[in-house]
Write an enzyme that holds these catalytic residues in place. Structure first.
Site, PDB file in Angstrom:
ATOM      1  N   TYR A 138      44.428 -27.153 -41.396  1.00  0.00           N
ATOM      2  CA  TYR A 138      45.523 -27.058 -42.360  1.00  0.00           C
ATOM      3  C   TYR A 138      45.579 -28.238 -43.319  1.00  0.00           C
ATOM      4  CZ  TYR A 138      47.184 -23.050 -39.797  1.00  0.00           C
ATOM      5  OH  TYR A 138      47.281 -21.822 -39.220  1.00  0.00           O
ATOM      6  N   LYS A 185      39.473 -25.803 -27.779  1.00  0.00           N
ATOM      7  CA  LYS A 185      38.149 -25.167 -27.700  1.00  0.00           C
ATOM      8  C   LYS A 185      37.113 -26.298 -27.682  1.00  0.00           C
ATOM      9  CE  LYS A 185      35.551 -21.396 -27.982  1.00  0.00           C
ATOM     10  NZ  LYS A 185      35.543 -20.302 -27.010  1.00  0.00           N
ATOM     11  N   ASP A 218      40.533 -19.542 -25.563  1.00  0.00           N
ATOM     12  CA  ASP A 218      40.361 -18.081 -25.520  1.00  0.00           C
ATOM     13  C   ASP A 218      40.893 -17.482 -24.225  1.00  0.00           C
ATOM     14  OD1 ASP A 218      38.283 -19.349 -24.225  1.00  0.00           O
ATOM     15  OD2 ASP A 218      36.711 -18.557 -25.523  1.00  0.00           O
ATOM     16  N   ASP A 242      49.665 -21.988 -34.461  1.00  0.00           N
ATOM     17  CA  ASP A 242      50.196 -21.061 -35.456  1.00  0.00           C
ATOM     18  C   ASP A 242      50.092 -19.622 -34.937  1.00  0.00           C
ATOM     19  OD1 ASP A 242      51.081 -19.897 -37.755  1.00  0.00           O
ATOM     20  OD2 ASP A 242      49.461 -20.584 -39.039  1.00  0.00           O
TER      21      ASP A 242
END
Ligand code: NAD
Length: 491
Positions: A138, A185, A218, A242
């Site tokens: 972002y 991740k 995930d 988000d």
């Protein structure tokens, strides 16, 4: 209604707050929210500003005027209704701008099921998502580098990680929550998500009474959507937060019931998570609950926990009584379908009461967290170990490119690897690997030592001489002797 005239003169210890009524259903749900919290005795003075659609359409691409910024910065507490971002390019999201300008680094979104009064597949769910709010992808730094490839920079900083992770643990401690989970991740993004995870492990040690765990995003997200009761507080970088904060709110039964707080060191903004629902505007049907939840977080933040608790318990009682707006109304569960104003009146009528079946809240000591300011660590020993030179080249194979880019070698910095989209294609690439026109050529000291900035300049001069189109370079550093750059996939 003139809230100030009605209430402010009577009550001491006022906190002045900035209010924006927004667009679409915004004014209706803001009026309802203010009416409820003022009836509950909120010690606030309202200063209203105009932001959103009208400001955008007047030619201001940020949707907010300089005068309104002054008001927000002066009052520091901002209660904002949803706004409509006009269609078409050029308009900047006011939410993103506000978060970044005011340094609102933490986004807090509680997601709690209200079973059996609000239909949900997950009757036992009480999760708080703590999302880092300023960094990650972002930062919005994007470039097209070749005909075929664009890039977006993912920036993660140690201060950013420390602030958000500490916020999550301090919040858990204050709210007597038992566990903080971290989602990243870092099996793939070892530097960026790796730093977030590392900082999480470091800070978790300071809170021995709170359980901590880390999940790869995930499988963690899958588990959260399937078994949310296994989680308590979840902290994560911006993009994952988000996406997952909306998922978490939705699976409690409705995004229309969730509020969120955006917290910075100086300022804070509170809002509903939903948008301005323009098609429902002006019909007295919208549910004010999301914004009310934002306002309750605001009251806690400014130390008016007594009022926050009173409002929340009255709201829970109203939901439990089956008095529902159309969006959560269900035959067989709900009793009466109410409009926005009538719902607000029902909550006001319940002020001072507690729910019978749902767990009443006890906010105790829930005011703004007082976090230590970030202390910069001593600088590490930084060595330049090599350079990645990104090249725009329309050829087919790494083997062929290596014959050209070896000509860029200096005495100390020599071509050691070529990758395409991160996959090693030289030496010993696979002919099956699909290649774009964006290649990374890595130059390192063949003896394993460092190189100098002179080597970098010489490589670029050689590139100019050999007509190699360099689109970008990245220095490869080791910090305190530890290499701090990724290997090529397959290396
Ligand atoms: P939305 O959240 O406004 O609406 C999605 C659906 O939920 C619609 O069916 C709507 O009727 C319903 N809904 C939303 N809030 C409701 C409420 N309080 N009561 C009853 N029903 C409700 O999302 P959208 O339609 O994608 O966006 C509309 C506008 O809102 C867009 O201009 C978008 O940019 C803006 N938006 C603003 C914010 C914000 O200011 N924080 C956030 C999201 C979207």
């Amino acid at each position: 209604m003139n809230y100030n005239a009605q209430y402010c003169t009577k009550i001491m210890n006022m906190t002045k707050i900035t209010v924006a009524k927004g667009d679409g259903i915004g004014p209706e749900i803001m009026d309802a929210t203010l009416e409820i919290i003022l009836a509950a005795g909120a010690r606030i003075e309202v200063e209203e500003i105009k932001v959103g659609e009208k400001v955008y359409l007047s030619g201001n691409t940020s949707g907010i005027s300089a005068e309104s910024w002054d008001v927000i910065r002066r009052n520091k507490i901002f209660l904002k209704a949803p706004i409509t971002t006009p269609q078409g390019g050029g308009y900047k999201s006011l939410n993103v701008t506000t978060r970044k300008f005011l340094g609102l680094y933490a986004n807090i979104r509680p997601c709690r099921s209200l079973h059996p009064y609000i239909k949900t597949k997950h009757p036992i769910m009480d999760v708080v998502i703590v999302r880092e709010n300023e960094e990650d992808l972002y930062a919005g730094i994007e470039h097209q580098q070749t005909d075929e490839v664009v890039q977006c920079l993912k920036l993660i900083s140690r201060p950013g990680c420390e602030k958000i992770v500490r916020y999550a643990f301090e919040y858990a401690r204050q709210q007597k929550r038992k566990k903080v989970t971290c989602f990243t991740k870092d099996n793939i993004m070892k530097q960026t998500d790796g730093l977030f995870h590392k900082v999480f492990d470091e800070i978790a040690k300071e809170y021995p009474e709170i359980e901590n765990e880390h999940w790869i995003i995930d499988i963690g997200a899958a588990k959260m959507a399937d078994t949310p009761e296994a989680f308590d507080v979840i902290v994560m970088p911006n993009l994952y937060g988000d996406v997952l904060s909306d998922v978490a709110a939705q699976i409690t039964g409705s995004v229309g019931l969730a509020g969120s707080a955006n917290i910075g060191e100086e300022c804070a903004m509170f809002e509903a998570i939903h948008g301005s629902a323009p098609r429902r505007a002006g019909q007295n049907v919208a549910n004010p609950s999301g914004l009310l939840q934002g306002a309750i977080m605001m009251l806690n933040h400014i130390g008016q926990t007594d009022v926050a608790e009173k409002v929340q318990n009255a709201w829970l009682k109203t939901i439990e009584d089956g008095l529902h707006t159309y969006d959560v109304y269900k035959e067989g569960i709900s009793k009466v379908k109410l409009g926005t104003k009538e719902f607000a009146q029902a909550v006001i009528a319940n002020l001072g009461q507690k729910p019978q079946q749902l767990q009443p809240v006890d906010y105790g000591n829930s005011q703004a967290l007082n976090l230590p300011t970030y202390k910069r660590k001593p600088a590490a020993k930084k060595e330049l170990m090599g350079i990645d030179v990104f090249v725009h080249w329309r050829g087919e194979s790494g083997e062929e490119l290596s014959t050209i880019t070896k000509k860029l070698n200096t005495h100390q910095a020599q071509l050691t690897m070529i990758t395409n989209r991160g996959i090693k294609v030289w030496p010993e690439g696979f002919k099956e690997t699909f290649c774009t026109d964006h290649w990374r050529c890595r130059y390192k000291n063949p003896k394993g030592g460092s190189i100098t900035k002179d080597d970098v300049i010489e490589i670029l001069q050689n590139a100019l001489r050999e007509n190699v189109d360099v689109v970008k370079t990245e220095n490869l550093y080791a910090f305190d002797g530890v290499p701090a750059f990724s290997l090529g996939q397959g290396q």
